[in-house]
Design an enzyme around this catalytic site. Structure first.
Site, mmCIF file in Angstrom:
data_model
loop_
_atom_site.group_PDB
_atom_site.id
_atom_site.type_symbol
_atom_site.label_atom_id
_atom_site.label_comp_id
_atom_site.label_asym_id
_atom_site.label_seq_id
_atom_site.Cartn_x
_atom_site.Cartn_y
_atom_site.Cartn_z
ATOM 1 N N HIS A 20 0.781 -1.320 0.450
ATOM 2 C CA HIS A 20 -0.137 -0.336 -0.459
ATOM 3 C C HIS A 20 0.577 1.117 -0.185
ATOM 4 C CE1 HIS A 20 0.797 0.880 4.257
ATOM 5 N NE2 HIS A 20 0.728 -0.764 4.202
ATOM 6 N N GLU A 93 -2.359 -7.506 7.576
ATOM 7 C CA GLU A 93 -1.242 -7.047 7.814
ATOM 8 C C GLU A 93 -1.690 -7.872 9.896
ATOM 9 O OE1 GLU A 93 1.985 -6.504 8.361
ATOM 10 O OE2 GLU A 93 2.749 -5.232 8.193
#
Length: 212
Positions: A20, A93
């Site tokens: 990201h 994550e």
């Protein structure tokens, strides 16, 4: 053990692993796990640059972690490619527990022994969080399921530092400790080919040419 040399599988499943874009926590080098933090303006610009680069690729699917920073990064690429975004919890994550939002120095100042144990053993989790070994098992299962769904095709996976490192680490048959020896920039692109008979091949790592 099978190797890529001489394999009969000439059309692997290609995983394009995109981290990201920049967030407020990545700028300050803070633990960013399950907190749903947004991209910065620069992060959106990075995501758009990655999308522009990927627009000419023959990509069959766009898959994203469920968190806002990955979904927004994926949205730019999906728009450029004319594809929907598929959410996959397996590529989320690491849960950094009580260290979420802290710098490494802050975590070490608060709990030096716990940080040392975490650095020494991938099976050790941050307090209230998830160990890298647990992440590795989760990501491996998500990767295998993804490859099964899209065998022989190219998939863009928008994820985070740890899950991307895990795919690379497993591809090169490195020990899990190798996660501590990799660096991935925000909005970097990584490519891994997965062959149907087992082997994986890393084609690129931490590629940021689109950000120049």
């Amino acid at each position: 053990m099978s190797t890529v040399w001489g394999t009969h599988d000439t059309t692997p499943t290609r995983l394009l692993l995109l981290r990201h874009g920049q967030t407020p926590l990545s700028v300050e080098r803070r633990f960013a796990g399950r907190g749903d933090i947004p991209l910065t303006e620069d992060g959106h610009a990075q995501a758009k640059a990655a999308a522009h680069r990927l627009a000419s690729r023959a990509i069959d699917a766009v898959v994203s972690s469920p968190l806002l920073r990955t979904r927004d990064t994926a949205a730019h690429a999906a728009e450029a490619l004319g594809l929907p975004v598929e959410i996959d919890e397996g590529f989320v994550e690491t849960d950094f527990g009580v260290w979420e939002g802290m710098t490494f120095a802050e975590a070490r100042a608060e709990a030096p022994a716990e940080v040392d144990r975490w650095l020494a053993d991938p099976e050790t989790a941050p307090p209230g969080g998830e160990s890298f070994a647990e992440v590795a098992r989760r990501v491996a299962a998500a990767r295998d399921a993804l490859v099964e769904r899209y065998r022989g095709r190219t998939v863009l996976v928008v994820s985070h530092v740890t899950p991307i490192k895990v795919v690379v680490q497993q591809a090169v048959l490195a020990p899990l400790d190798a996660l501590y020896r990799m660096h991935l920039d925000t909005a970097c692109l990584n490519e891994v080919d997965v062959f149907s008979d087992g082997p994986m091949v890393v084609r690129s790592l931490n590629d940021t040419a689109h950000l120049d």
